[in-house]
Each structure stands twice: as C-alpha cells, then as structure tokens.
Design a protein around this motif. Structure first.
Motif, PDB file in Angstrom:
ATOM      1  N   MET A   1       0.855  -1.178   0.000  1.00  0.00           N
ATOM      2  CA  MET A   1       0.000   0.000   0.000  1.00  0.00           C
ATOM      3  C   MET A   1       0.899   1.239   0.000  1.00  0.00           C
ATOM      4  O   MET A   1       1.746   1.384   0.869  1.00  0.00           O
ATOM      5  N   PRO A   2       0.688   2.143  -0.962  1.00  0.00           N
ATOM      6  CA  PRO A   2       1.467   3.387  -0.969  1.00  0.00           C
ATOM      7  C   PRO A   2       1.224   4.172   0.317  1.00  0.00           C
ATOM      8  O   PRO A   2       0.160   4.106   0.899  1.00  0.00           O
ATOM      9  N   LYS A   3       2.228   4.922   0.734  1.00  0.00           N
ATOM     10  CA  LYS A   3       2.171   5.649   1.997  1.00  0.00           C
ATOM     11  C   LYS A   3       0.993   6.622   2.087  1.00  0.00           C
ATOM     12  O   LYS A   3       0.366   6.745   3.127  1.00  0.00           O
ATOM     13  N   ASP A   4       0.677   7.300   0.994  1.00  0.00           N
ATOM     14  CA  ASP A   4      -0.375   8.307   1.022  1.00  0.00           C
ATOM     15  C   ASP A   4      -1.761   7.741   0.687  1.00  0.00           C
ATOM     16  O   ASP A   4      -2.737   8.473   0.653  1.00  0.00           O
ATOM     17  N   GLU A   5      -1.865   6.429   0.464  1.00  0.00           N
ATOM     18  CA  GLU A   5      -3.150   5.820   0.124  1.00  0.00           C
ATOM     19  C   GLU A   5      -3.946   5.551   1.399  1.00  0.00           C
ATOM     20  O   GLU A   5      -3.444   4.956   2.343  1.00  0.00           O
ATOM     21  N   PRO A   6      -5.200   5.989   1.441  1.00  0.00           N
ATOM     22  CA  PRO A   6      -6.013   5.729   2.633  1.00  0.00           C
ATOM     23  C   PRO A   6      -6.211   4.226   2.835  1.00  0.00           C
ATOM     24  O   PRO A   6      -6.312   3.472   1.873  1.00  0.00           O
ATOM     25  N   ARG A   7      -6.262   3.808   4.072  1.00  0.00           N
ATOM     26  CA  ARG A   7      -6.403   2.390   4.401  1.00  0.00           C
ATOM     27  C   ARG A   7      -7.675   1.789   3.791  1.00  0.00           C
ATOM     28  O   ARG A   7      -7.659   0.687   3.274  1.00  0.00           O
ATOM     29  N   TRP A   8      -8.779   2.529   3.857  1.00  0.00           N
ATOM     30  CA  TRP A   8     -10.046   1.997   3.346  1.00  0.00           C
ATOM     31  C   TRP A   8      -9.981   1.696   1.859  1.00  0.00           C
ATOM     32  O   TRP A   8     -10.666   0.821   1.366  1.00  0.00           O
ATOM     33  N   LEU A   9      -9.125   2.414   1.139  1.00  0.00           N
ATOM     34  CA  LEU A   9      -9.000   2.209  -0.301  1.00  0.00           C
ATOM     35  C   LEU A   9      -8.311   0.885  -0.623  1.00  0.00           C
ATOM     36  O   LEU A   9      -8.479   0.339  -1.703  1.00  0.00           O
ATOM     37  N   SER A  10      -7.576   0.343   0.338  1.00  0.00           N
ATOM     38  CA  SER A  10      -6.887  -0.928   0.140  1.00  0.00           C
ATOM     39  C   SER A  10      -7.721  -2.129   0.576  1.00  0.00           C
ATOM     40  O   SER A  10      -7.323  -3.258   0.382  1.00  0.00           O
ATOM     41  N   ASP A  11      -8.875  -1.875   1.177  1.00  0.00           N
ATOM     42  CA  ASP A  11      -9.730  -2.964   1.662  1.00  0.00           C
ATOM     43  C   ASP A  11     -10.923  -3.109   0.724  1.00  0.00           C
ATOM     44  O   ASP A  11     -11.800  -2.250   0.679  1.00  0.00           O
ATOM     45  N   ASN A  12     -10.952  -4.208  -0.025  1.00  0.00           N
ATOM     46  CA  ASN A  12     -12.028  -4.413  -1.000  1.00  0.00           C
ATOM     47  C   ASN A  12     -13.406  -4.501  -0.376  1.00  0.00           C
ATOM     48  O   ASN A  12     -14.409  -4.326  -1.060  1.00  0.00           O
ATOM     49  N   SER A  13     -13.475  -4.756   0.944  1.00  0.00           N
ATOM     50  CA  SER A  13     -14.786  -4.833   1.588  1.00  0.00           C
ATOM     51  C   SER A  13     -15.268  -3.467   2.083  1.00  0.00           C
ATOM     52  O   SER A  13     -16.368  -3.367   2.631  1.00  0.00           O
ATOM     53  N   SER A  14     -14.473  -2.421   1.874  1.00  0.00           N
ATOM     54  CA  SER A  14     -14.905  -1.080   2.265  1.00  0.00           C
ATOM     55  C   SER A  14     -16.172  -0.716   1.509  1.00  0.00           C
ATOM     56  O   SER A  14     -16.213  -0.767   0.279  1.00  0.00           O
ATOM     57  N   ARG A  15     -17.192  -0.341   2.266  1.00  0.00           N
ATOM     58  CA  ARG A  15     -18.471   0.032   1.656  1.00  0.00           C
ATOM     59  C   ARG A  15     -18.418   1.487   1.212  1.00  0.00           C
ATOM     60  O   ARG A  15     -17.867   2.333   1.909  1.00  0.00           O
ATOM     61  N   ILE A  16     -18.992   1.745   0.048  1.00  0.00           N
ATOM     62  CA  ILE A  16     -18.978   3.091  -0.519  1.00  0.00           C
ATOM     63  C   ILE A  16     -20.344   3.442  -1.086  1.00  0.00           C
ATOM     64  O   ILE A  16     -21.175   2.567  -1.349  1.00  0.00           O
ATOM     65  N   GLU A  17     -20.542   4.732  -1.249  1.00  0.00           N
ATOM     66  CA  GLU A  17     -21.737   5.251  -1.906  1.00  0.00           C
ATOM     67  C   GLU A  17     -21.243   6.223  -2.966  1.00  0.00           C
ATOM     68  O   GLU A  17     -20.435   7.108  -2.670  1.00  0.00           O
ATOM     69  N   ILE A  18     -21.718   6.045  -4.196  1.00  0.00           N
ATOM     70  CA  ILE A  18     -21.233   6.843  -5.318  1.00  0.00           C
ATOM     71  C   ILE A  18     -22.391   7.636  -5.923  1.00  0.00           C
ATOM     72  O   ILE A  18     -23.479   7.101  -6.115  1.00  0.00           O
ATOM     73  N   VAL A  19     -22.142   8.895  -6.212  1.00  0.00           N
ATOM     74  CA  VAL A  19     -23.135   9.741  -6.883  1.00  0.00           C
ATOM     75  C   VAL A  19     -23.477   9.097  -8.229  1.00  0.00           C
ATOM     76  O   VAL A  19     -22.579   8.735  -8.994  1.00  0.00           O
ATOM     77  N   LYS A  20     -24.758   8.925  -8.506  1.00  0.00           N
ATOM     78  CA  LYS A  20     -25.180   8.213  -9.719  1.00  0.00           C
ATOM     79  C   LYS A  20     -25.084   9.068 -10.984  1.00  0.00           C
ATOM     80  O   LYS A  20     -24.894   8.554 -12.071  1.00  0.00           O
ATOM     81  N   THR A  21     -25.238  10.373 -10.854  1.00  0.00           N
ATOM     82  CA  THR A  21     -25.108  11.253 -12.013  1.00  0.00           C
ATOM     83  C   THR A  21     -23.630  11.472 -12.287  1.00  0.00           C
ATOM     84  O   THR A  21     -22.913  11.978 -11.428  1.00  0.00           O
ATOM     85  N   ASN A  22     -23.179  11.087 -13.449  1.00  0.00           N
ATOM     86  CA  ASN A  22     -21.758  11.132 -13.782  1.00  0.00           C
ATOM     87  C   ASN A  22     -21.289  12.581 -13.928  1.00  0.00           C
ATOM     88  O   ASN A  22     -21.731  13.305 -14.810  1.00  0.00           O
ATOM     89  N   PRO A  23     -20.348  13.015 -13.061  1.00  0.00           N
ATOM     90  CA  PRO A  23     -19.877  14.395 -13.094  1.00  0.00           C
ATOM     91  C   PRO A  23     -18.671  14.619 -14.016  1.00  0.00           C
ATOM     92  O   PRO A  23     -18.196  15.744 -14.143  1.00  0.00           O
ATOM     93  N   LYS A  24     -18.196  13.567 -14.658  1.00  0.00           N
ATOM     94  CA  LYS A  24     -16.972  13.667 -15.468  1.00  0.00           C
ATOM     95  C   LYS A  24     -17.283  14.231 -16.863  1.00  0.00           C
ATOM     96  O   LYS A  24     -18.428  14.200 -17.313  1.00  0.00           O
ATOM     97  N   ARG A  25     -16.236  14.707 -17.560  1.00  0.00           N
ATOM     98  CA  ARG A  25     -16.394  15.181 -18.942  1.00  0.00           C
ATOM     99  C   ARG A  25     -16.762  14.001 -19.835  1.00  0.00           C
ATOM    100  O   ARG A  25     -16.096  12.961 -19.810  1.00  0.00           O
ATOM    101  N   LYS A  26     -17.790  14.171 -20.664  1.00  0.00           N
ATOM    102  CA  LYS A  26     -18.308  13.069 -21.475  1.00  0.00           C
ATOM    103  C   LYS A  26     -17.292  12.468 -22.435  1.00  0.00           C
ATOM    104  O   LYS A  26     -17.376  11.303 -22.753  1.00  0.00           O
ATOM    105  N   ASP A  27     -16.340  13.228 -22.883  1.00  0.00           N
ATOM    106  CA  ASP A  27     -15.375  12.713 -23.863  1.00  0.00           C
ATOM    107  C   ASP A  27     -14.123  12.129 -23.200  1.00  0.00           C
ATOM    108  O   ASP A  27     -13.157  11.801 -23.877  1.00  0.00           O
ATOM    109  N   SER A  28     -14.154  11.955 -21.883  1.00  0.00           N
ATOM    110  CA  SER A  28     -12.953  11.490 -21.177  1.00  0.00           C
ATOM    111  C   SER A  28     -13.019   9.998 -20.849  1.00  0.00           C
ATOM    112  O   SER A  28     -14.092   9.405 -20.777  1.00  0.00           O
ATOM    113  N   LYS A  29     -11.839   9.418 -20.652  1.00  0.00           N
ATOM    114  CA  LYS A  29     -11.758   8.009 -20.245  1.00  0.00           C
ATOM    115  C   LYS A  29     -12.352   7.827 -18.861  1.00  0.00           C
ATOM    116  O   LYS A  29     -13.002   6.815 -18.583  1.00  0.00           O
TER     117      LYS A  29
END
Length: 118
Positions: A1-29
């Motif tokens: 785990m990189p030093k600056d990476e939050p612990r929860w990001l390394s645990d696949n069982s970490s529960r998350i909630e994601i905004v359903k409306t995509n806020p990213k630029r439409k032409d981006s990866k």
C-alpha cells in the motif's frame, strides 16, 4: 500500500456510496470508467467494474464518493424500506377527515372477528 493511500481504499470490503449522475467530462476516459463503476457498493466491486484507485481517491476529494465503513453491505431493514410508505399514509390520514382508524383486524369488515349474522 502506498504511503499516502487511505487504508479503506486498500480494503475491498470497504463500503462506498457513489453519486449516480456522472460528473466527469463526457469525452474522457474517466467518464466511461465512472459509468462502469458508479453502481458499485464496495471498493472491490468498483475495482472489478473498471475503476482505478486514483479514480476513487479523486472522487472522494470531489465529493462524488463517500466511504461508509468496512464489512458486508447490509440489506435495508424492512422497516426502513416501509418507512416512506408509512409516512405517506400517516400524512394522508391527517389530511383526510373521513379516514376511519381501525384498531385491530377484528374491526375490519371480514377481518377475522366473530360474526353474529344469522
């Protein structure tokens, strides 16, 4: 785990909630990746769906993703699923002067009470 990476990001069982409306630029990866992982409920699901850890860390900073804790994703209890229906019924009850409150099933027509028709 990189030093600056939050612990929860390394645990696949970490529960998350994601905004359903995509806020990213439409032409981006990142827009296309977001579309693939926005329904994920855990870090593991997001990563399996195509997210990169950098995407998730960025989304937290921007407020698009919220960390909910570690462990299994709980199913909503029946009471929580029913709460909006009950609230709307109670609201309607207070608005409707003609609504009769039934105290028990025996007060209901055909509701299991003894019938003395004869």
């Amino acid at each position: 785990m990189p030093k600056d990476e939050p612990r929860w990001l390394s645990d696949n069982s970490s529960r998350i909630e994601i905004v359903k409306t995509n806020p990213k630029r439409k032409d981006s990866k990142s827009y296309h990746r977001y579309e693939s992982y926005k329904k994920a409920r855990t870090i593991g699901e997001a990563l399996e769906s195509g997210a990169q850890k950098a995407d998730l860390a960025h989304d937290v900073k921007k407020g698009y993703l919220r960390y909910l804790g570690v462990g299994p994703v709980p199913a909503a209890p029946a009471a929580a699923r029913a709460a909006p229906v009950l609230k709307s019924l109670l609201t309607q009850q207070s608005k409707d002067e003609n609504l009769e409150i039934i105290e028990s099933p025996t007060d209901c027509p055909g509701g299991g009470g003894s019938s003395s028709s004869g």
